[in-house]
Write an enzyme that holds these catalytic residues in place. Sequence first.
Site, PDB file in Angstrom:
ATOM      1  N   GLN A 104      13.718  93.757 113.416  1.00 16.35           N
ATOM      2  CA  GLN A 104      14.631  93.867 112.279  1.00 16.35           C
ATOM      3  C   GLN A 104      14.024  93.218 111.042  1.00 16.35           C
ATOM      4  O   GLN A 104      14.060  93.787 109.939  1.00 16.35           O
ATOM      5  CB  GLN A 104      15.965  93.199 112.622  1.00 16.35           C
ATOM      6  CG  GLN A 104      16.909  93.053 111.436  1.00 16.35           C
ATOM      7  CD  GLN A 104      18.214  92.386 111.824  1.00 16.35           C
ATOM      8  OE1 GLN A 104      19.125  93.037 112.277  1.00 16.35           O
ATOM      9  NE2 GLN A 104      18.293  91.073 111.648  1.00 16.35           N
ATOM     10  N   HIS A 135      23.225  81.147 113.610  1.00 14.82           N
ATOM     11  CA  HIS A 135      23.762  81.567 112.315  1.00 14.82           C
ATOM     12  C   HIS A 135      23.917  80.369 111.377  1.00 14.82           C
ATOM     13  O   HIS A 135      23.661  80.470 110.168  1.00 14.82           O
ATOM     14  CB  HIS A 135      25.127  82.243 112.498  1.00 14.82           C
ATOM     15  CG  HIS A 135      25.075  83.512 113.288  1.00 14.82           C
ATOM     16  ND1 HIS A 135      25.590  83.611 114.566  1.00 14.82           N
ATOM     17  CD2 HIS A 135      24.561  84.731 113.001  1.00 14.82           C
ATOM     18  CE1 HIS A 135      25.415  84.836 115.017  1.00 14.82           C
ATOM     19  NE2 HIS A 135      24.785  85.544 114.093  1.00 14.82           N
ATOM     20  N   LYS A 190      14.300  85.600 115.347  1.00 16.22           N
ATOM     21  CA  LYS A 190      14.619  86.102 116.683  1.00 16.22           C
ATOM     22  C   LYS A 190      14.622  87.628 116.725  1.00 16.22           C
ATOM     23  O   LYS A 190      14.195  88.233 117.708  1.00 16.22           O
ATOM     24  CB  LYS A 190      15.979  85.562 117.129  1.00 16.22           C
ATOM     25  CG  LYS A 190      16.450  86.112 118.465  1.00 16.22           C
ATOM     26  CD  LYS A 190      17.754  85.486 118.872  1.00 16.22           C
ATOM     27  CE  LYS A 190      18.335  86.189 120.083  1.00 16.22           C
ATOM     28  NZ  LYS A 190      18.816  87.538 119.768  1.00 16.22           N
TER      29      LYS A 190
END
Length: 618
Positions: free
Chosen positions: A487, A367, A483
């Site tokens: 999505q 993140h 990753k």
Amino acid sequence: MNSSRPGRLGVGVVGAGRVGAVLGNALRASGHAVVGASGVSAASRDRIEMLLPGVPVLEVQQVVERSELVLLAVPDDALTELVSGLAALGAWQPGQLVVHTSGRYGTAVLGPAAAVGAIPLAIHPAMTFTGTSLDLTRLVGCPFAVTAPGPVLPIGEALVVEIGGEPVVLRESARPTYHAALAHASNHLVTLVGQAERLLAGAGVEDPGYLLAPLVGASLDGVVRSGEAALTGPVSRGDVGTVAAHLEVLGRLAAEDPGLVDVPRTYRALARATTQRALVAGRIGEGAAQQLLDVLADDGGRPADAVGPLAASGASSTATRAPASPRDLPAPVTSVARTTAELRAARADMPGDVAVVMTMGALHDGHVALVRAARREARHVVVTVFVNPLQFGDAADLASYPRTLDDDVAALRALGPDAPDLVFAPSADEMYPGGTPRVTVSAGPVGAAYEGASRPGHFDGMLTVVLKLLHLVQPAVAMFGQKDAQQLALVRAMVGDLDVPTRVVAVPTVREADGLALSSRNARLDAGARDAALALSAALRAGRVRAEAGDDAGAVLAAAQDVLDGADPRVAVDYLALVDPARMVPVDVDATGQVVLLVAAVVDGVRLIDNTPLELHP
């Protein structure tokens, strides 16, 4: 002045800089008489003494009036005014050869001299000059761009041959392009190699030039012999992770040393250009090119452009960003908004472009990489922390998902100049005040495959919250990790299909030193399960090895499957697939170009996913 030998000319050199003094010497060596030279600076006078001994140093007008051939070797920007000024003084003579050495101009700039009957010639040597005798041997065989009116063109060609050069005829209109090409290749090469030397010196290399010379020499030799076919390196291989690592270290060094601030921007600009050329040449596919351009998005004022079908699908945006680099600005004070009203109020105080990073909290270094990348993309950064219930089909999984908002905010604030401006951390009631929303986004058939097959409704919930957050934050850029390849593909498709004015940027997967992809779920693995989970990244590496060896899709899958077949029994594989990165459908065994190798497994009750982009060669 008339020279004493038939066919020989009295030559005057105006501007005894590095070029003028050397060419004057060469003309003298071919039998012409140098009757005068002008030189204002001490360096110019020294060159006259060294390369043109015995030649009188005169005023410019005197040089012109004495000469049958006037060699104008002055800076490009001074040439127009010089020619016009001498014309106003009546210095030009009918039949006089007026030769300039500017690469930028043809003979039109000599119009005032030609108007009184002078013969205009433009000859430009395609070499760099030291202003010493070393240049004389380098003139032999050197190409000269020659521009002249048709009837007198042979005179210009003959002059070049006399001094040992090779004439290359160039039309008047082509001179600006010609000069830009030469300046770009030669002058900017010096800048580029100089940057590399500074980096190597900072790394402790005592003689950077010695280290670089064989590599740079071979690269130059390769490109002039074979053109762009000589291209090598991570961009030409589509090695996104390596390029991202380069940018990370260059950005850190530039932050530590202001003398290196130009290096990351130069790297980005040249790597973007290299990406486009590698794509055109078929060295990489559109998927790899888009991933590279995403990583290389400019930190100096504009986003990277999408390529091919990705551009048509809306993966790029015409939005521009504030020119200031985040590191040029004070470290932001990260505030927290918990309601949409607070978010809108904070967003209204953010002039310029905004980048958004959407998370479900429990932040890790993956993140952080997204947030740092966002800082390179826009003037302001918003991080959302929301555990979206629509993405969970299992109530127990939702309940057990870690919620660590205080730690997350503290970690983000600790990023200094890379910290976000705002963290938006709403509750489920704030996001869905009426409970489950009546209108949602459907992921379509792609959303029912792979992760969607194991987690029905997951991608519908993901797209619904992503679209809602895009409407709330109104970002120019949204950062998503490679990753979660499925999505990423679905978000890009939604943004393109629904004309959402947001550019989606993919950030490469961040891994532990042993290869395990970072995930918030990793915290739920004990030591044994974590070791077992390494089978996923090992399988991807095995597939990559086969792809890089030139094997087909079947061999890539077989190599990865062999690793999984030998994995710890605690690794329950859900799927292994080789898919098209945009459509997320399996590729044929004879497929070529960009693909993504996907893997998912449940390890001791914890679901993990991973992937790696690959290129299959014909």
